[in-house]
Design a protein around this motif. Sequence first.
Motif, short mmCIF file in Angstrom:
data_model
loop_
_atom_site.label_atom_id
_atom_site.label_comp_id
_atom_site.label_asym_id
_atom_site.label_seq_id
_atom_site.Cartn_x
_atom_site.Cartn_y
_atom_site.Cartn_z
N TYR A 100 49.31 32.64 68.31
CA TYR A 100 49.26 34.10 68.44
C TYR A 100 47.96 34.56 67.77
CZ TYR A 100 52.91 37.73 69.47
OH TYR A 100 53.73 38.68 70.03
N GLU A 105 52.20 38.16 62.83
CA GLU A 105 52.80 39.24 63.62
C GLU A 105 54.03 38.77 64.40
OE1 GLU A 105 49.64 42.08 65.35
OE2 GLU A 105 50.66 41.29 67.12
N GLY A 107 57.59 37.70 65.40
CA GLY A 107 58.90 37.87 64.78
C GLY A 107 59.45 36.54 64.29
N ASP A 109 62.42 35.54 64.14
CA ASP A 109 63.45 35.00 65.03
C ASP A 109 62.83 34.18 66.16
OD1 ASP A 109 62.37 37.36 66.11
OD2 ASP A 109 64.30 38.19 66.75
N ARG A 110 61.67 34.61 66.64
CA ARG A 110 61.00 33.89 67.73
C ARG A 110 60.48 32.54 67.24
NH1 ARG A 110 56.78 37.92 70.35
NH2 ARG A 110 57.08 36.55 72.17
C1 LIG Z 1 60.75 41.44 69.29
C2 LIG Z 1 61.82 41.42 68.21
C3 LIG Z 1 62.28 42.84 67.91
C4 LIG Z 1 63.01 40.60 68.74
O1 LIG Z 1 64.01 40.51 67.79
C5 LIG Z 1 61.29 40.71 66.92
O2 LIG Z 1 60.96 39.38 67.19
C6 LIG Z 1 60.09 41.42 66.33
O3 LIG Z 1 60.23 42.46 65.72
N1 LIG Z 1 58.88 40.81 66.52
C7 LIG Z 1 57.64 41.33 66.00
C8 LIG Z 1 56.61 41.50 67.07
C9 LIG Z 1 56.19 40.19 67.75
O4 LIG Z 1 56.94 39.20 67.80
O5 LIG Z 1 55.04 40.17 68.23
#
Ligand SMILES: CC(C)(CO)[C@@H](O)C(=O)NCCC(=O)O
Length: 254
Positions: A100, A105, A107, A109-110
């Motif tokens: 990225y 930046e 998330g 969870d990702r």
């Molecule tokens: C996209 C969500 C809201 C999914 O939970 C979370 O992963 C998040 O706040 N992500 C930050 C932005 C990003 O992943 O680029």
Amino acid sequence: MILVVDVGNTNIVLGIYKKESLLHHWRLSTNRSATVDEYGIMVHNLFHHAGIKVEDIEGVIISSVVPPLMFVLENLCVKYIKKTPMIVGPGIKTGLNIRYENPREVGADRIVNAVAGIEIYGPPLIIVDFGTATTFDYIDEQGQYIGGNIAPGIGISTEALYQWAAKLPRIELVKPKSTVGRNTVSSMQAGIIFGFAGQVDGIVERIREEFGTSPKVIATGGLAELISSESRSIETVNPLLTLEGLRIIYERNV
Ligand SMILES: CC(C)(CO)[C@@H](O)C(=O)NCCC(=O)O
Ligand SMILES: Nc1ncnc2c1ncn2[C@@H]1O[C@H](COP(=O)(O)OP(=O)(O)OP(=O)(O)O)[C@@H](O)[C@H]1O
Ligand SMILES: [K+]
């Protein structure tokens, strides 16, 4: 035993692992105004109900995409579980090469989903998570986290539809008999279910074309089962992907 916690914008999911097996898991709603003691009581009750003693918890790992709740959960661990939690973020070894533009930046969870996806299924991969947002993560052939897509989630999109259209009711999300709805409810069901299934197929196809790879497509999140049965590209549904990822990252850091 370890406690793994994923704080999302809609739900907080908690799991108890003994080595590699998930013994218990629970879902609490995310409440930005709940206090340390309110969450403390909930966790205490869940543990009591499952016959788990706080002393049996060796460690805790948390991923959160809701910054104001991070403080609450950290303090909950210290006060009620007597453990300083490991937090998925800077300083934690995930083993993931994040491409990225700004890795901080992405998330948490990702990242956690990607770690689990690579470990369980191997790259290249697309992970689709149907949560508050629908996220797509592309992991290339070398196992690098490239990036993905963030789209409005099924729950919040559906909510917006009936809130903004006076004659549209709140409906049950089940598959309608036909692609062509002939009453309001089945028309909405078709639009939502086939629409979101088509979104997955469309995005997956574009990623495949742009990168010239054939990633496996893994889905997770509350509505994954429903959408995947209508999607041509989703191969596997793993509802526990995020919890597995947390367990794997915990092990990489002890
Ligand atoms: C996209 C969500 C809201 C999914 O939970 C979370 O992963 C998040 O706040 N992500 C930050 C932005 C990003 O992943 O680029
Ligand atoms: N059967 C259903 N019918 C309608 N909406 C639903 C249904 N199940 C879940 N939702 C909605 O879909 C959204 C995502 O729910 P889900 O349980 O997948 O959340 P989650 O994966 O815990 O999300 P997050 O991690 O972002 O908190 C929520 O807004 C929820 O209200
Ligand atoms: K999630």
